[in-house]
Design a protein around this motif. Structure first.
Motif, PDB file in Angstrom:
ATOM      1  N   GLY A 231     -16.190 -49.421 -59.450  1.00 12.76           N
ATOM      2  CA  GLY A 231     -17.190 -50.375 -58.984  1.00 12.76           C
ATOM      3  C   GLY A 231     -18.371 -49.694 -58.331  1.00 12.76           C
ATOM      4  N   GLU A 232     -18.117 -48.612 -57.591  1.00 13.61           N
ATOM      5  CA  GLU A 232     -19.213 -47.868 -56.978  1.00 13.61           C
ATOM      6  C   GLU A 232     -20.059 -47.170 -58.046  1.00 13.61           C
ATOM      7  OE1 GLU A 232     -17.019 -45.402 -54.365  1.00 13.61           O
ATOM      8  OE2 GLU A 232     -17.000 -46.847 -52.699  1.00 13.61           O
ATOM      9  N   VAL A 233     -19.411 -46.711 -59.116  1.00 13.96           N
ATOM     10  CA  VAL A 233     -20.159 -46.101 -60.221  1.00 13.96           C
ATOM     11  C   VAL A 233     -21.049 -47.154 -60.877  1.00 13.96           C
ATOM     12  CG1 VAL A 233     -19.941 -45.064 -62.514  1.00 13.96           C
ATOM     13  CG2 VAL A 233     -18.488 -44.277 -60.647  1.00 13.96           C
ATOM     14  N   ARG A 234     -20.491 -48.335 -61.088  1.00 16.74           N
ATOM     15  CA  ARG A 234     -21.288 -49.395 -61.698  1.00 16.74           C
ATOM     16  C   ARG A 234     -22.458 -49.775 -60.811  1.00 16.74           C
ATOM     17  NH1 ARG A 234     -20.173 -55.759 -62.860  1.00 16.74           N
ATOM     18  NH2 ARG A 234     -21.839 -55.983 -64.370  1.00 16.74           N
ATOM     19  N   LEU A 235     -22.233 -49.827 -59.496  1.00 15.58           N
ATOM     20  CA  LEU A 235     -23.315 -50.139 -58.566  1.00 15.58           C
ATOM     21  C   LEU A 235     -24.451 -49.128 -58.694  1.00 15.58           C
ATOM     22  CD1 LEU A 235     -24.397 -51.839 -56.204  1.00 15.58           C
ATOM     23  CD2 LEU A 235     -23.140 -50.319 -54.658  1.00 15.58           C
ATOM     24  N   GLN A 236     -24.099 -47.872 -58.847  1.00 15.07           N
ATOM     25  CA  GLN A 236     -25.120 -46.836 -58.995  1.00 15.07           C
ATOM     26  C   GLN A 236     -25.921 -47.021 -60.280  1.00 15.07           C
ATOM     27  OE1 GLN A 236     -23.565 -42.891 -58.592  1.00 15.07           O
ATOM     28  NE2 GLN A 236     -25.501 -41.880 -59.111  1.00 15.07           N
ATOM     29  N   VAL A 237     -25.229 -47.384 -61.366  1.00 17.10           N
ATOM     30  CA  VAL A 237     -25.926 -47.613 -62.630  1.00 17.10           C
ATOM     31  C   VAL A 237     -26.835 -48.829 -62.532  1.00 17.10           C
ATOM     32  CG1 VAL A 237     -25.626 -48.166 -65.069  1.00 17.10           C
ATOM     33  CG2 VAL A 237     -24.113 -46.519 -63.978  1.00 17.10           C
ATOM     34  N   LEU A 238     -26.352 -49.917 -61.914  1.00 21.00           N
ATOM     35  CA  LEU A 238     -27.156 -51.125 -61.792  1.00 21.00           C
ATOM     36  C   LEU A 238     -28.388 -50.902 -60.924  1.00 21.00           C
ATOM     37  CD1 LEU A 238     -24.387 -53.864 -61.384  1.00 21.00           C
ATOM     38  CD2 LEU A 238     -25.820 -53.430 -63.379  1.00 21.00           C
ATOM     39  N   ARG A 239     -28.262 -50.060 -59.895  1.00 20.10           N
ATOM     40  CA  ARG A 239     -29.412 -49.804 -59.035  1.00 20.10           C
ATOM     41  C   ARG A 239     -30.507 -49.030 -59.751  1.00 20.10           C
ATOM     42  NH1 ARG A 239     -26.349 -48.628 -53.209  1.00 20.10           N
ATOM     43  NH2 ARG A 239     -26.683 -50.746 -52.401  1.00 20.10           N
ATOM     44  N   ASN A 240     -30.171 -48.400 -60.873  1.00 19.69           N
ATOM     45  CA  ASN A 240     -31.202 -47.742 -61.664  1.00 19.69           C
ATOM     46  C   ASN A 240     -32.030 -48.734 -62.466  1.00 19.69           C
ATOM     47  OD1 ASN A 240     -30.417 -45.180 -60.800  1.00 19.69           O
ATOM     48  ND2 ASN A 240     -28.949 -44.941 -62.473  1.00 19.69           N
ATOM     49  N   ALA A 241     -31.501 -49.963 -62.604  1.00 18.56           N
ATOM     50  CA  ALA A 241     -32.195 -50.963 -63.419  1.00 18.56           C
ATOM     51  C   ALA A 241     -32.664 -52.174 -62.628  1.00 18.56           C
ATOM     52  CB  ALA A 241     -31.275 -51.439 -64.551  1.00 18.56           C
ATOM     53  N   PHE A 242     -32.046 -52.469 -61.461  1.00 18.89           N
ATOM     54  CA  PHE A 242     -32.389 -53.665 -60.708  1.00 18.89           C
ATOM     55  C   PHE A 242     -32.706 -53.316 -59.262  1.00 18.89           C
ATOM     56  CE2 PHE A 242     -29.361 -54.969 -64.026  1.00 18.89           C
ATOM     57  CZ  PHE A 242     -30.095 -55.958 -64.662  1.00 18.89           C
ATOM     58  N   ASP A 244     -32.360 -54.060 -55.113  1.00 15.76           N
ATOM     59  CA  ASP A 244     -31.170 -54.346 -54.297  1.00 15.76           C
ATOM     60  C   ASP A 244     -30.980 -55.841 -54.063  1.00 15.76           C
ATOM     61  OD1 ASP A 244     -30.558 -51.698 -54.153  1.00 15.76           O
ATOM     62  OD2 ASP A 244     -31.421 -51.369 -52.165  1.00 15.76           O
ATOM     63  N   SER A 245     -32.072 -56.619 -54.178  1.00 15.71           N
ATOM     64  CA  SER A 245     -31.959 -58.060 -53.961  1.00 15.71           C
ATOM     65  C   SER A 245     -31.516 -58.818 -55.207  1.00 15.71           C
ATOM     66  CB  SER A 245     -33.309 -58.621 -53.492  1.00 15.71           C
ATOM     67  OG  SER A 245     -34.317 -58.355 -54.452  1.00 15.71           O
ATOM     68  N   ALA A 246     -31.339 -58.129 -56.333  1.00 21.39           N
ATOM     69  CA  ALA A 246     -30.958 -58.795 -57.582  1.00 21.39           C
ATOM     70  C   ALA A 246     -29.541 -59.361 -57.475  1.00 21.39           C
ATOM     71  CB  ALA A 246     -31.035 -57.810 -58.750  1.00 21.39           C
ATOM     72  N   PRO A 247     -29.263 -60.492 -58.147  1.00 22.23           N
ATOM     73  CA  PRO A 247     -27.913 -61.081 -58.084  1.00 22.23           C
ATOM     74  C   PRO A 247     -26.834 -60.126 -58.578  1.00 22.23           C
ATOM     75  CG  PRO A 247     -29.478 -62.631 -59.041  1.00 22.23           C
ATOM     76  CD  PRO A 247     -30.196 -61.325 -58.916  1.00 22.23           C
ATOM     77  N   GLU A 248     -27.135 -59.301 -59.595  1.00 24.36           N
ATOM     78  CA  GLU A 248     -26.146 -58.346 -60.105  1.00 24.36           C
ATOM     79  C   GLU A 248     -25.718 -57.358 -59.025  1.00 24.36           C
ATOM     80  OE1 GLU A 248     -28.953 -59.107 -61.466  1.00 24.36           O
ATOM     81  OE2 GLU A 248     -28.618 -59.798 -63.543  1.00 24.36           O
ATOM     82  N   ILE A 249     -26.696 -56.883 -58.239  1.00 24.39           N
ATOM     83  CA  ILE A 249     -26.392 -55.935 -57.160  1.00 24.39           C
ATOM     84  C   ILE A 249     -25.556 -56.617 -56.085  1.00 24.39           C
ATOM     85  CG2 ILE A 249     -27.391 -54.457 -55.380  1.00 24.39           C
ATOM     86  CD1 ILE A 249     -27.869 -53.358 -58.118  1.00 24.39           C
ATOM     87  N   GLN A 250     -25.957 -57.828 -55.702  1.00 27.94           N
ATOM     88  CA  GLN A 250     -25.235 -58.539 -54.645  1.00 27.94           C
ATOM     89  C   GLN A 250     -23.797 -58.852 -55.062  1.00 27.94           C
ATOM     90  OE1 GLN A 250     -26.530 -58.943 -51.602  1.00 27.94           O
ATOM     91  NE2 GLN A 250     -28.321 -57.828 -52.377  1.00 27.94           N
ATOM     92  N   GLN A 251     -23.599 -59.248 -56.310  1.00 28.81           N
ATOM     93  CA  GLN A 251     -22.243 -59.537 -56.780  1.00 28.81           C
ATOM     94  C   GLN A 251     -21.381 -58.282 -56.777  1.00 28.81           C
ATOM     95  OE1 GLN A 251     -22.717 -61.341 -60.619  1.00 28.81           O
ATOM     96  NE2 GLN A 251     -23.700 -63.193 -59.814  1.00 28.81           N
ATOM     97  N   GLN A 252     -21.978 -57.155 -57.183  1.00 33.28           N
ATOM     98  CA  GLN A 252     -21.212 -55.918 -57.214  1.00 33.28           C
ATOM     99  C   GLN A 252     -20.860 -55.457 -55.802  1.00 33.28           C
ATOM    100  OE1 GLN A 252     -20.010 -54.829 -59.895  1.00 33.28           O
ATOM    101  NE2 GLN A 252     -18.976 -53.034 -59.062  1.00 33.28           N
ATOM    102  N   LEU A 253     -21.781 -55.613 -54.846  1.00 33.71           N
ATOM    103  CA  LEU A 253     -21.496 -55.257 -53.451  1.00 33.71           C
ATOM    104  C   LEU A 253     -20.361 -56.110 -52.899  1.00 33.71           C
ATOM    105  CD1 LEU A 253     -25.112 -54.786 -52.034  1.00 33.71           C
ATOM    106  CD2 LEU A 253     -23.374 -53.009 -52.339  1.00 33.71           C
ATOM    107  N   ALA A 254     -20.365 -57.400 -53.252  1.00 37.73           N
ATOM    108  CA  ALA A 254     -19.281 -58.284 -52.786  1.00 37.73           C
ATOM    109  C   ALA A 254     -17.944 -57.857 -53.383  1.00 37.73           C
ATOM    110  CB  ALA A 254     -19.594 -59.734 -53.154  1.00 37.73           C
ATOM    111  N   ALA A 255     -17.930 -57.481 -54.665  1.00 36.18           N
ATOM    112  CA  ALA A 255     -16.682 -57.032 -55.293  1.00 36.18           C
ATOM    113  C   ALA A 255     -16.167 -55.752 -54.648  1.00 36.18           C
ATOM    114  CB  ALA A 255     -16.910 -56.820 -56.794  1.00 36.18           C
TER     115      ALA A 255
END
Length: 362
Positions: A231-242, A244-255
């Motif tokens: 999940g932390e790896v995915r968060l790093q990949v998502l932060r390259n595209a979105f 921090d306020s994006a819903p994808e980032i927030q959902q991943q942080l919650a997970a």
């Protein structure tokens, strides 16, 4: 206060009808003459032809082999194809400046539209192009107007080619980035897995001597820790595209927060080490093994995406050379001229009636 004489001077509806009927030849002849003039003027306008093509964007789904692998990825399941384009995005690609610039160069539209600036040529192209997206079927239709029927068909077909090139390049770039990232992660996890295996062997541990209950507990915890790392790896990949306020980032942080809470409740908030005996060594080995499996599968999916050409646009109706003009519509010219002239004549008669009544009472 109006007098009886002034009231009598006011023309009634019947008076207007009588005046119109009295001049019925003018009411009929003038609109007919205007419509004939409009018909003749329409022949002076160079005809415009419209060619259209329709295509279906790549569906947001993985191929069979990739879909089977995604089912067991857990925390990383949403990564592959997370940034696939929807129909709205493909419609935007058709109207993008990049595609317009390529169309201007491909068909020398500065010369065709007699424009000195590329900006004006792009503007003319945009005015001559219509893009619609079917809300139910997702089919994108591109219509192009041009005074040359063959060029109109060629431009409509070229839009599909240019969008295909653009999306293939975007998808390949994104897949290359993911493949490079997971390749580095895979090397790190492989090194850690080898170290954990050496530590387990150094403690004299073999899987045959692990009892059932400790083994089940260790494997469950190792799986949770592997999912946390994934999940932390995915968060790093998502932060390259979105952002921090994006819903994808927030959902991943919650997970990630939920996984950390579960690990904390299990009494294992810190990474396991090989200094705690055979259980710690086995736990560390299973954690690295589960993590290696997750990263390896995601790496393979990135390689699959990289080998593809970004998805095929499925052309439903290819652009054909139009046989009939789309503009000008001569019947519309005639009807508008007839109606406008008829209204003008009736108003003229009404104004004349009012003036004559006013002079009579003066």
């Amino acid at each position: 206060m109006m007098t009886e004489q002034s009231l009598a001077a006011e023309p009634t509806l019947g008076d207007y009808l009588q005046a119109v009927l009295a001049r019925w030849k003018l009411v009929v002849a003038a609109p007919l003459g205007a419509s004939l003039l409009a018909l003749g003027a329409s022949y002076l306008i160079k005809p415009t032809f419209t060619a259209s093509t329709s295509f279906l964007p790549p569906q947001q789904q993985q191929p069979g082999a990739a879909a089977g692998a995604l089912a067991s990825l857990g925390a990383l399941a949403g990564l592959s194809g997370a940034m696939r384009s929807s129909g709205d995005q493909y419609a935007f690609f058709v109207k993008s400046r990049t595609v317009a610039e390529r169309m201007v160069d491909r068909f020398d539209l500065k010369t065709v539209y007699d424009e000195e600036l590329r900006f004006d040529a792009r503007r003319q192209l945009g005015a001559s192009t219509r893009v619609t997206l079917g809300k139910k079927d997702g089919v994108i239709t591109v219509e192009v107007d041009d005074q040359d029927p063959k060029r109109a068909a060629d431009m409509a077909a070229a839009y599909v080619d240019e969008v295909r090139k653009l999306t293939a390049n975007l998808t390949l770039t994104e897949a290359q980035q993911r493949r490079t990232f997971f390749e580095g992660q895979l090397k790190q996890v492989r090194t850690q897995l080898d170290a954990a295996q050496s530590a387990m062997q150094g403690s004299g541990l073999s899987t045959s001597i692990i009892k059932a209950e400790p083994k089940a507990a260790v494997e469950a915890l190792a799986k949770m820790r592997a999912e946390l790392t994934a999940g932390e790896v995915r968060l790093q990949v998502l932060r390259n595209a979105f952002a921090d306020s994006a819903p994808e980032i927030q959902q991943q942080l919650a997970a990630i927060g939920r996984l950390r809470a579960e690990i904390a409740r299990s009494g294992e908030a810190e990474p396991p080490t090989s200094g705690g005996g055979y259980v710690a060594a086995y736990r560390d080995f299973k954690y690295q093994e589960a993590l290696f499996e997750l990263i390896a599968r995601q790496y393979e999916l990135a390689r699959i995406d990289e080998s593809r050409d970004g998805g095929q646009l499925q052309v439903i109706d290819a652009a054909l050379v139009p046989e009939r003009k789309s503009k000008p519509k001569r019947s519309h010219f005639m009807m508008i001229a007839f109606a406008a002239t008829a209204v003008a004549v009736i108003l003229y008669i009404g104004i004349g009636l009012n003036r004559s009544r006013t002079k009579a009472t003066a």
